[in-house]
Scaffold this motif. Structure first.
Motif, PDB file in Angstrom:
ATOM      1  N   ASP A  63      21.251  53.999   1.425  1.00 50.15           N
ATOM      2  CA  ASP A  63      21.632  54.727   2.640  1.00 50.15           C
ATOM      3  C   ASP A  63      20.547  55.707   3.062  1.00 50.15           C
ATOM      4  O   ASP A  63      20.320  55.921   4.262  1.00 50.15           O
ATOM      5  CB  ASP A  63      22.947  55.479   2.423  1.00 50.15           C
ATOM      6  N   ALA A  64      19.859  56.313   2.097  1.00 52.75           N
ATOM      7  CA  ALA A  64      18.780  57.249   2.419  1.00 52.75           C
ATOM      8  C   ALA A  64      17.618  56.514   3.086  1.00 52.75           C
ATOM      9  O   ALA A  64      17.017  57.024   4.039  1.00 52.75           O
ATOM     10  CB  ALA A  64      18.305  57.968   1.161  1.00 52.75           C
ATOM     11  N   ILE A  65      17.295  55.327   2.584  1.00 54.72           N
ATOM     12  CA  ILE A  65      16.216  54.533   3.180  1.00 54.72           C
ATOM     13  C   ILE A  65      16.581  54.115   4.596  1.00 54.72           C
ATOM     14  O   ILE A  65      15.789  54.264   5.539  1.00 54.72           O
ATOM     15  CB  ILE A  65      15.928  53.288   2.316  1.00 54.72           C
ATOM     16  N   ILE A  66      17.802  53.600   4.763  1.00 54.69           N
ATOM     17  CA  ILE A  66      18.248  53.135   6.074  1.00 54.69           C
ATOM     18  C   ILE A  66      18.328  54.301   7.057  1.00 54.69           C
ATOM     19  O   ILE A  66      17.923  54.186   8.220  1.00 54.69           O
ATOM     20  CB  ILE A  66      19.613  52.434   5.934  1.00 54.69           C
ATOM     21  N   SER A  67      18.838  55.427   6.589  1.00 59.68           N
ATOM     22  CA  SER A  67      18.950  56.606   7.450  1.00 59.68           C
ATOM     23  C   SER A  67      17.577  57.110   7.883  1.00 59.68           C
ATOM     24  O   SER A  67      17.369  57.484   9.040  1.00 59.68           O
ATOM     25  CB  SER A  67      19.711  57.716   6.723  1.00 59.68           C
ATOM     26  N   THR A  68      16.621  57.104   6.951  1.00 61.32           N
ATOM     27  CA  THR A  68      15.259  57.532   7.285  1.00 61.32           C
ATOM     28  C   THR A  68      14.663  56.659   8.367  1.00 61.32           C
ATOM     29  O   THR A  68      14.106  57.158   9.356  1.00 61.32           O
ATOM     30  CB  THR A  68      14.361  57.478   6.031  1.00 61.32           C
ATOM     31  N   LEU A  69      14.782  55.342   8.210  1.00 62.17           N
ATOM     32  CA  LEU A  69      14.227  54.430   9.193  1.00 62.17           C
ATOM     33  C   LEU A  69      14.931  54.563  10.534  1.00 62.17           C
ATOM     34  O   LEU A  69      14.289  54.542  11.591  1.00 62.17           O
ATOM     35  CB  LEU A  69      14.330  52.987   8.690  1.00 62.17           C
ATOM     36  N   PHE A  70      16.241  54.731  10.513  1.00 55.60           N
ATOM     37  CA  PHE A  70      16.994  54.859  11.759  1.00 55.60           C
ATOM     38  C   PHE A  70      16.591  56.108  12.530  1.00 55.60           C
ATOM     39  O   PHE A  70      16.267  56.052  13.721  1.00 55.60           O
ATOM     40  CB  PHE A  70      18.494  54.887  11.470  1.00 55.60           C
ATOM     41  N   HIS A  71      16.614  57.256  11.862  1.00 57.85           N
ATOM     42  CA  HIS A  71      16.331  58.504  12.556  1.00 57.85           C
ATOM     43  C   HIS A  71      14.869  58.600  12.992  1.00 57.85           C
ATOM     44  O   HIS A  71      14.568  59.135  14.064  1.00 57.85           O
ATOM     45  CB  HIS A  71      16.706  59.697  11.671  1.00 57.85           C
ATOM     46  N   PHE A  72      13.971  58.051  12.185  1.00 55.02           N
ATOM     47  CA  PHE A  72      12.564  58.068  12.586  1.00 55.02           C
ATOM     48  C   PHE A  72      12.335  57.147  13.781  1.00 55.02           C
ATOM     49  O   PHE A  72      11.616  57.494  14.716  1.00 55.02           O
ATOM     50  CB  PHE A  72      11.678  57.665  11.410  1.00 55.02           C
ATOM     51  N   SER A  73      12.967  55.971  13.770  1.00 53.27           N
ATOM     52  CA  SER A  73      12.840  55.046  14.894  1.00 53.27           C
ATOM     53  C   SER A  73      13.406  55.664  16.167  1.00 53.27           C
ATOM     54  O   SER A  73      12.819  55.543  17.251  1.00 53.27           O
ATOM     55  CB  SER A  73      13.557  53.721  14.584  1.00 53.27           C
ATOM     56  N   ALA A  74      14.548  56.330  16.042  1.00 54.62           N
ATOM     57  CA  ALA A  74      15.152  56.975  17.204  1.00 54.62           C
ATOM     58  C   ALA A  74      14.255  58.084  17.738  1.00 54.62           C
ATOM     59  O   ALA A  74      14.109  58.256  18.961  1.00 54.62           O
ATOM     60  CB  ALA A  74      16.527  57.541  16.836  1.00 54.62           C
ATOM     61  N   SER A  75      13.621  58.823  16.841  1.00 52.77           N
ATOM     62  CA  SER A  75      12.713  59.890  17.259  1.00 52.77           C
ATOM     63  C   SER A  75      11.474  59.327  17.935  1.00 52.77           C
ATOM     64  O   SER A  75      11.002  59.857  18.953  1.00 52.77           O
ATOM     65  CB  SER A  75      12.318  60.738  16.050  1.00 52.77           C
ATOM     66  N   LEU A  76      10.928  58.236  17.390  1.00 52.34           N
ATOM     67  CA  LEU A  76       9.791  57.580  18.029  1.00 52.34           C
ATOM     68  C   LEU A  76      10.164  57.100  19.419  1.00 52.34           C
ATOM     69  O   LEU A  76       9.415  57.270  20.383  1.00 52.34           O
ATOM     70  CB  LEU A  76       9.325  56.399  17.178  1.00 52.34           C
ATOM     71  N   HIS A  77      11.328  56.492  19.530  1.00 61.77           N
ATOM     72  CA  HIS A  77      11.793  55.937  20.805  1.00 61.77           C
ATOM     73  C   HIS A  77      11.944  57.033  21.848  1.00 61.77           C
ATOM     74  O   HIS A  77      11.588  56.848  23.018  1.00 61.77           O
ATOM     75  CB  HIS A  77      13.119  55.223  20.586  1.00 61.77           C
ATOM     76  N   GLU A  78      12.456  58.166  21.424  1.00 65.22           N
ATOM     77  CA  GLU A  78      12.671  59.287  22.343  1.00 65.22           C
ATOM     78  C   GLU A  78      11.359  59.921  22.775  1.00 65.22           C
ATOM     79  O   GLU A  78      11.198  60.311  23.944  1.00 65.22           O
ATOM     80  CB  GLU A  78      13.558  60.339  21.676  1.00 65.22           C
ATOM     81  N   ASN A  79      10.408  60.007  21.867  1.00 64.73           N
ATOM     82  CA  ASN A  79       9.169  60.717  22.156  1.00 64.73           C
ATOM     83  C   ASN A  79       8.083  59.853  22.796  1.00 64.73           C
ATOM     84  O   ASN A  79       7.211  60.367  23.487  1.00 64.73           O
ATOM     85  CB  ASN A  79       8.608  61.339  20.878  1.00 64.73           C
ATOM     86  N   LEU A  80       8.125  58.546  22.565  1.00 60.71           N
ATOM     87  CA  LEU A  80       7.099  57.670  23.129  1.00 60.71           C
ATOM     88  C   LEU A  80       7.594  57.065  24.434  1.00 60.71           C
ATOM     89  O   LEU A  80       7.753  55.862  24.571  1.00 60.71           O
ATOM     90  CB  LEU A  80       6.730  56.569  22.142  1.00 60.71           C
ATOM     91  N   SER A  81       7.871  57.940  25.403  1.00 55.00           N
ATOM     92  CA  SER A  81       8.393  57.527  26.707  1.00 55.00           C
ATOM     93  C   SER A  81       9.649  56.703  26.495  1.00 55.00           C
ATOM     94  O   SER A  81      10.571  57.126  25.807  1.00 55.00           O
ATOM     95  CB  SER A  81       7.331  56.750  27.482  1.00 55.00           C
ATOM     96  N   ASN A  82       9.670  55.472  27.051  1.00 59.53           N
ATOM     97  CA  ASN A  82      10.841  54.621  26.866  1.00 59.53           C
ATOM     98  C   ASN A  82      10.641  53.630  25.741  1.00 59.53           C
ATOM     99  O   ASN A  82      11.418  52.704  25.567  1.00 59.53           O
ATOM    100  CB  ASN A  82      11.175  53.880  28.157  1.00 59.53           C
ATOM    101  N   GLY A  83       9.564  53.802  24.962  1.00 55.70           N
ATOM    102  CA  GLY A  83       9.330  52.930  23.817  1.00 55.70           C
ATOM    103  C   GLY A  83       8.775  51.574  24.170  1.00 55.70           C
ATOM    104  O   GLY A  83       8.706  50.697  23.328  1.00 55.70           O
ATOM    105  N   LEU A  84       8.344  51.366  25.416  1.00 60.23           N
ATOM    106  CA  LEU A  84       7.863  50.058  25.841  1.00 60.23           C
ATOM    107  C   LEU A  84       6.357  50.031  26.050  1.00 60.23           C
ATOM    108  O   LEU A  84       5.708  49.020  25.824  1.00 60.23           O
ATOM    109  CB  LEU A  84       8.567  49.628  27.132  1.00 60.23           C
ATOM    110  N   ALA A  85       5.787  51.129  26.523  1.00 61.74           N
ATOM    111  CA  ALA A  85       4.353  51.151  26.796  1.00 61.74           C
ATOM    112  C   ALA A  85       3.562  51.348  25.514  1.00 61.74           C
ATOM    113  O   ALA A  85       4.017  51.962  24.553  1.00 61.74           O
ATOM    114  CB  ALA A  85       4.031  52.277  27.773  1.00 61.74           C
ATOM    115  N   LYS A  86       2.355  50.818  25.492  1.00 60.07           N
ATOM    116  CA  LYS A  86       1.482  50.978  24.332  1.00 60.07           C
ATOM    117  C   LYS A  86       1.011  52.417  24.257  1.00 60.07           C
ATOM    118  O   LYS A  86       0.533  52.977  25.244  1.00 60.07           O
ATOM    119  CB  LYS A  86       0.283  50.035  24.426  1.00 60.07           C
ATOM    120  N   LYS A  87       1.133  53.010  23.096  1.00 62.93           N
ATOM    121  CA  LYS A  87       0.776  54.411  22.918  1.00 62.93           C
ATOM    122  C   LYS A  87      -0.301  54.547  21.856  1.00 62.93           C
ATOM    123  O   LYS A  87      -0.442  53.703  20.972  1.00 62.93           O
ATOM    124  CB  LYS A  87       2.011  55.220  22.504  1.00 62.93           C
ATOM    125  N   LYS A  88      -1.041  55.634  21.913  1.00 60.35           N
ATOM    126  CA  LYS A  88      -2.050  55.898  20.907  1.00 60.35           C
ATOM    127  C   LYS A  88      -1.363  56.268  19.596  1.00 60.35           C
ATOM    128  O   LYS A  88      -0.318  56.922  19.592  1.00 60.35           O
ATOM    129  CB  LYS A  88      -2.957  57.042  21.366  1.00 60.35           C
TER     130      LYS A  88
END
Length: 267
Positions: free
Chosen positions: A46-71
């Motif tokens: 659960d810790a591994i899954i939670s880490t990946l989920f929350h990090f992915s959600a944070s990336l998605h939120e911060n990298l615009s809409n998560g579709l454009a190529k980012k540095k």
């Protein structure tokens, strides 16, 4: 000449565990990996899954809409903000080992997730012979699943093909950026963590677990490190195999990570 054959033998002894025909003929050979009990996990699934989920959600939120190529620097900023440390690829401190994975900012505490092993997931009956030839990035799970983490050649083409096959526009089912080195998810670099040596003892260990896909929204799956070789319609898998690398001790900044052959099994 003697030195040459000694080098060849040394390379083979390391590579053979990733050459599928040799594995099939030597299933009783267990010296390269020992298996811990399920309750010996370094951290919970659960810790591994939670880490990946929350990090992915944070990336998605911060990298615009998560579709454009980012540095990559933008993703690293998200990682540092969330975890307090970052990891990146650099030339390994082991002579002749190629690339390695280093802690580049902060201090990694024992029990922290530092990377995931990306690649195509193969079941025991699926073709992996051609991909395994000369390929040091084949990871064999305890239950016989294989992950092909090579980012070039036929392995690269197969991973890209599988991602586009399972594409549900505009949602990608897995991360493609690890094939380019410009990682949108900096954690997807575990295939470049070198094995420990007598001079460079391990500071991370592999831990296998299964991610229930119904717990991962489709818009976040483009940050996942793996995809199945067979189509989702055929295998009807309701989970995705993950192989995390977990710190077994505190790791200081500018330190390279080395893995142990000891592997903790999934539930």
């Amino acid at each position: 000449m003697k030195g040459f054959w000694h080098l060849v033998r040394k390379k083979w002894l390391s590579y053979r565990f990733r050459f599928v025909p040799w594995i099939a003929l030597n299933l009783k050979e267990k010296s390269h990996r020992s298996v811990g009990k399920v309750d010996d996990k370094i951290v919970s699934d659960d810790a591994i899954i939670s880490t990946l989920f929350h990090f992915s959600a944070s990336l998605h939120e911060n990298l615009s809409n998560g579709l454009a190529k980012k540095k990559p620097i933008e993703s690293l900023k998200v990682m540092e903000s969330m975890f307090g440390y970052t990891v990146q690829l650099k030339k390994s401190t082991i002579p002749g080992a190629g690339m390695g994975v280093f802690v580049t900012h902060g201090i990694v505490a024992a029990g922290s997730i530092v990377a995931f092993y990306p690649g195509t997931i193969y079941r025991g009956t699926e073709p992996l012979l051609l991909q395994s030839i000369g390929n040091p990035f084949i990871f064999r799970c305890i239950d016989g699943l294989h992950l092909d983490g090579k980012d070039s050649g036929i392995s690269r083409m197969i991973f890209k093909s599988c991602v586009h096959r399972d594409l549900r526009w505009p949602f990608f089912p897995a991360d493609l950026s690890w094939l380019t080195g410009d990682l949108i998810n900096p954690l997807n670099c575990g295939q470049y963590v070198n094995n420990e040596t007598p001079d460079f003892p391990c500071n991370v260990a592999y831990q296998e677990c299964d991610l229930p896909l119904d717990r991962f929204p489709i818009e976040l799956r483009r940050y996942l490190p793996n995809i199945y070789y067979s189509s989702s319609e055929w295998n009807r898998a309701d989970f995705l195999r993950l192989v995390a690398l977990v710190a077994v001790k505190d790791i200081a900044v500018d330190t390279e990570m080395f893995s142990t052959y000891y592997t903790v099994v999934h539930a």
